[in-house]
Design an enzyme around this catalytic site. Structure first.
Site, PDB file in Angstrom:
ATOM      1  N   GLY A 279      -1.828  -1.282  14.092  1.00 22.93           N
ATOM      2  CA  GLY A 279      -1.995  -2.681  13.697  1.00 22.93           C
ATOM      3  C   GLY A 279      -1.119  -3.030  12.503  1.00 22.93           C
TER       4      GLY A 279
ATOM      5  N   ALA B 159     -10.475   8.622   7.772  1.00 22.21           N
ATOM      6  CA  ALA B 159     -10.008   9.981   7.471  1.00 22.21           C
ATOM      7  C   ALA B 159      -8.896   9.940   6.415  1.00 22.21           C
ATOM      8  CB  ALA B 159      -9.523  10.651   8.746  1.00 22.21           C
ATOM      9  N   ASN B 160      -8.113   8.846   6.422  1.00 19.91           N
ATOM     10  CA  ASN B 160      -6.983   8.748   5.488  1.00 19.91           C
ATOM     11  C   ASN B 160      -7.420   8.505   4.031  1.00 19.91           C
ATOM     12  OD1 ASN B 160      -7.574   5.976   5.197  1.00 19.91           O
ATOM     13  ND2 ASN B 160      -6.211   5.436   6.906  1.00 19.91           N
TER      14      ASN B 160
ATOM     15  N   ARG C 256       0.216   5.173  17.953  1.00 15.36           N
ATOM     16  CA  ARG C 256      -0.200   6.430  17.303  1.00 15.36           C
ATOM     17  C   ARG C 256      -0.899   7.337  18.307  1.00 15.36           C
ATOM     18  NH1 ARG C 256       0.994   5.225  12.114  1.00 15.36           N
ATOM     19  NH2 ARG C 256       0.274   3.219  11.299  1.00 15.36           N
TER      20      ARG C 256
ATOM     21  N   ASP D 227      -3.090   6.240  -3.147  1.00 16.94           N
ATOM     22  CA  ASP D 227      -1.925   5.660  -2.470  1.00 16.94           C
ATOM     23  C   ASP D 227      -1.325   4.579  -3.381  1.00 16.94           C
ATOM     24  OD1 ASP D 227      -3.701   3.560  -2.157  1.00 16.94           O
ATOM     25  OD2 ASP D 227      -3.052   3.100  -0.116  1.00 16.94           O
TER      26      ASP D 227
ATOM     27  N   ASP E 119      -6.108   2.095  -3.186  1.00 16.66           N
ATOM     28  CA  ASP E 119      -7.355   1.886  -2.442  1.00 16.66           C
ATOM     29  C   ASP E 119      -7.661   3.061  -1.515  1.00 16.66           C
ATOM     30  OD1 ASP E 119      -5.440   1.338  -0.542  1.00 16.66           O
ATOM     31  OD2 ASP E 119      -6.338  -0.537   0.148  1.00 16.66           O
TER      32      ASP E 119
ATOM     33  N   SER F 232       0.801  -1.221   0.000  1.00 18.09           N
ATOM     34  CA  SER F 232       0.000   0.000   0.000  1.00 18.09           C
ATOM     35  C   SER F 232       0.843   1.285   0.000  1.00 18.09           C
ATOM     36  CB  SER F 232      -0.930  -0.080   1.214  1.00 18.09           C
ATOM     37  OG  SER F 232      -1.820   0.970   1.248  1.00 18.09           O
TER      38      SER F 232
END
Ligand code: NG1
Ligand code: ZN
Length: 558
Positions: free
Chosen positions: A523, A396-397, A529, A297, A301, A78
Site C-alpha cells: 500500500g 512485526a516491523n 510483497r 525508524d 514511530d 518514515s
C-alpha cells in the site's frame, strides 16, 4: 452563520481567488497519479509540493467540518530513503484520517489544473457540508529530511489562503507520534491527556516511567540507533527531562548529514536485513554480549530491539511480535494480580497482521490470549485493538502500541484493592496507560514500555527472547508491471486474484515443513510483497523463491 447570500458569495469568491493565487505557485506535475494510501501520500519529494498545498485545503475543510477541532499534518516518509517524502493527516482523536476522507485527498491531489482544483474544492465544500465560517485549527510538523522546509512552505501557502479563517500551530521538527500526541491532547477538553506541547509529552512519559521503575533504577544502559532521524532530537529532549534513570547511548544521530537518514540503520534496515546496523557493530556493542540495543525508524514511530546471542555469537532480533508477546503476558499478569471483581473483569487481546511470526501467534493462543488477525495498515490494527479493554497491537516491523479503553481506565480508577499486591498492580496498569501513546505507535514510548517490563521481570534481552523461537522467515519485494492485478482477501492471508495463483502458493507451502506464505500488493510502494516462513532457513528461502517465481509468472514477467 448569518451572512447575506451576496456577502457569502463575495467571501467565497475572495477565498477562491486566494486559493488560485497559491495554487498557481504549486502546479501539479503532468503524468503523475497520486494516491492517499496507508501512509498518506508518499513519493519522491520533488513530486510533492502541489500535494502539500492541496492537503492544506483538505485539512482546513476537515477541521471546519468538525467545528474547529484540531487536525494534524505530518510531513515525513518514515523509513523510506532521503529523496522521498510524504504527508499524512491526523484526525482530532490523534488517529489516522477517517478513511472516507482519503478519497477526497486523492481527488484534490490529482486535479490537473488550478481551475479543476477550484471546482473540486467547491464541490467538496457542498458535498461534505462544510460551513466555511466555522473556525479551523491545524497543527503540523516535519521530520529531518532536507526536502521538509520547502514542503512545509507549500503547506503553509495552502493554509494562508484562508487568511484569518485558520489558526495554525507549527511544531517544527518532531516525530510522528509526538505530532499525534499533540493533536489528541489539544482536542481533549478535559485536559487529562496531558499538555498539548512537546514538553507536555516528555513530562507525561517521564512521570509515568518514574512511577513504574523509579525504585529500580538506574537501569542497564541501552544503545539506541536513531536512524539519523528526528528520533535523535526526541530522545535527547526526553532524556534531559527524565534524568539518569535510564542511561541511553544514542547512535546514528547525524540528522544534518546528507544521505544518512535510514541509510544502513534504523528499524526497517534491522528488520528486513535481520542484522545489526554496521554503526552499532562499530560502536563496540558486539563486545558486550547480551546487551540490548534498539533501532527507531526515520520518524520514530517504529522500534525493534536486538542483541548478540551469548554462546552462539549471532544476531538475535526482538521485533514487534516479541514486544507484543512480552507486553501482553506482562499486562495479563498485572490484571490477574489486580484481583478485580467479576463485574470489573478486563479483557486483554492482541492484534496482529499476517506478517506476525507464526510462533508468536501460537505462543499467545496456547496461553489463552485472544489474537485477532487484520489487514496490514495501522488503522486496521488500531480499530481492532479498540474492541478490547486492553488491546495490544504491533506489526512485526515494530509499529504498535497498547490501547486502554475508557472502561478499563474507569474500572481501574474505581477498583478497591484487596491487598498491597493488587494495589500495586492497579497503580502500574494506570501508569502504563499514561506511558503508552494512546494515539499511535511510538518508538520512544514503546522503548520505555519495554524497559519498564524488563525491569519488572528482572530480565535482560536473552530472558525476553527465551519465550519462543521465531520461525525463519523471508520478506521479498517483487516489482511487477501492474500490482493492481493482485487482490488479497481473508485479512490479506490469501489472494483472490489472479485466479488460480492461491492454489499454486498453497501447493508450494505444503512442500516445506511448517510452511506459510502469502502475497499482497504494497500500500506504500509500487511492488508486491511475498512473505514466507518455514521450519528451517533453507526451507523459508526455497518457499520465498518459489512463490516469488509464481508471482512473476502470474504478472507475465517470465
Ligand atoms: P505496505 O507497503 O503496504 O506493505 C508497509 C508495512 C506496513 C505498514 C505500512 C505503513 C510491512 C510488510 N508493511 O506497508 O506494515 O507499516 O508500511 O508505513 O512491514
Ligand atoms: Zn515510521
Amino acid at each position: 452563520m448569518s451572512s447575506s447570500p451576496t456577502k457569502a458569495a463575495h467571501e467565497h469568491a475572495v477565498l477562491l481567488n486566494a486559493i488560485a493565487e497559491g495554487a498557481n505557485q504549486y502546479p501539479k506535475p503532468e503524468h503523475v497519479n497520486y494516491t492517499y494510501g496507508t501512509a498518506g501520500f508518499r513519493t519522491l519529494a520533488s513530486k510533492l509540493p502541489s500535494v502539500l498545498f492541496r492537503v492544506a485545503l483538505l485539512a482546513v475543510l476537515r477541521s471546519k467540518r468538525l467545528e474547529g477541532a484540531t487536525i494534524g499534518v505530518m510531513v515525513t516518509a518514515s523509513h523510506n530513503p532521503e529523496p522521498d517524502n510524504g504527508v499524512k493527516l491526523v484526525d482530532p482523536s490523534g488517529e489516522m484520517l477517517d478513511p472516507t476522507w482519503e478519497h477526497h485527498a486523492t481527488t484534490l491531489a490529482n486535479c490537473p489544473t488550478t481551475e479543476s482544483l477550484l471546482s473540486t474544492f467547491t464541490t467538496l465544500v457542498t458535498h461534505l457540508r462544510v460551513d466555511l465560517h466555522q473556525p479551523a485549527n491545524i497543527v503540523y510538523a516535519r521530520d529531518t529530511r532536507p526536502s521538509g522546509p520547502d514542503l512545509i512552505k507549500a503547506l503553509e501557502a495552502g493554509l494562508n489562503a484562508f487568511g484569518d479563517g485558520v489558526k495554525v500551530n507549527s511544531l517544527g521538527v518532531t516525530t510522528t507520534p509526538i505530532l499525534h500526541y499533540v493533536v489528541k491532547a489539544t482536542n481533549d477538553k478535559t485536559g487529562e491527556y496531558g499538555q498539548p506541547t512537546v514538553e507536555g509529552y516528555n513530562q507525561k512519559m517521564a512521570k509515568a516511567f518514574k512511577t513504574l521503575v523509579g525504585n529500580k533504577g538506574p537501569l542497564a544502559p541501552l544503545y539506541v540507533d536513531c536512524a539519523n532521524g528526528v528520533g535523535a532530537n526526541a530522545l535527547a529532549d526526553f532524556t534531559a527531562t527524565l534524568g539518569d534513570l535510564l542511561p541511553v547511548h544514542p547512535l546514528n544521530t547525524a540528522t544534518g548529514t546528507p544521505g544518512a537518514l535510514n541509510h544502513h540503520c534504523g528499524a526497517d534496515f534491522v528488520k528486513t536485513k535481520q542484522q545489526f546496523p554496521p554503526s552499532v557493530q562499530a560502536a563496540g556493542f558486539l563486545n558486550k554480549r547480551g546487551t540490548r540495543a534498539c533501532s527507531f525508524d526515520g520518524d520514530a514511530d517504529r522500534i525493534v530491539y536486538y542483541y548478540l546471542h551469548e554462546s552462539k555469537n549471532t544476531f538475535r532480533l526482538l521485533d514487534g511480535d516479541k514486544i507484543a508477546v512480552m507486553v501482553a503476558m506482562f499486562l495479563g499478569d498485572l490484571i490477574a494480580k489486580a484481583k478485580l471483581t467479576e463485574d470489573e473483569k478486563l479483557y486483554l487481546g492482541v492484534v496482529q497482521t499476517a506478517y506476525a511470526n507464526g510462533s508468536s501467534t501460537k505462543y499467545l493462543t496456547s496461553r489463552n490470549i485472544p489474537v485477532t488477525c487484520v489487514s496490514t495498515g495501522v488503522k486496521h490494527l488500531h480499530h481492532a485493538a479498540q474492541r478490547y479493554d486492553i488491546g495490544v497491537y504491533f506489526e512485526a516491523n515494530g509499529h504498535g502500541t497498547v490501547l486502554f479503553s475508557d472502561n478499563a481506565i474507569k474500572t481501574l480508577k474505581g477498583a478497591s484493592p484487596t491487598s498491597p499486591e493488587s494495589a500495586n498492580a492497579i497503580k502500574y496498569l494506570l501508569a502504563f496507560s499514561e506511558l503508552i501513546n494512546q494515539a499511535v505507535g511510538d518508538a520512544l514510548s514503546d522503548m520505555l514500555l519495554v524497559e519498564a517490563v524488563l525491569a519488572h521481570r528482572g530480565w535482560g534481552a536473552p530472558e525476553w527472547d527465551a519465550g519462543y523461537e521465531d520461525l525463519p522467515n523471508r520478506l521479498v519485494k517483487v516489482e511487477v508491471p501492474d500490482r493492481s492485478i493482485f487482490v488479497a482477501t481473508d485479512a490479506e492471508r490469501k489472494l483472490a486474484y489472479p485466479v488460480g495463483l492461491q492454489e499454486h502458493i498453497e501447493e508450494a507451502m505444503r512442500k516445506v515443513e511448517m510452511g506459510r506464505s502469502f502475497v499482497r500488493p504494497s500500500g506504500t510502494e509500487d511492488c508486491v510483497r511475498v512473505y514466507a516462513e518455514a521450519k528451517s532457513s533453507v526451507e523459508a528461502d526455497s518457499l520465498a523463491i518459489t512463490v516469488t517465481d509464481l508471482v512473476k509468472l502470474a504478472s507475465g514477467q517470465v
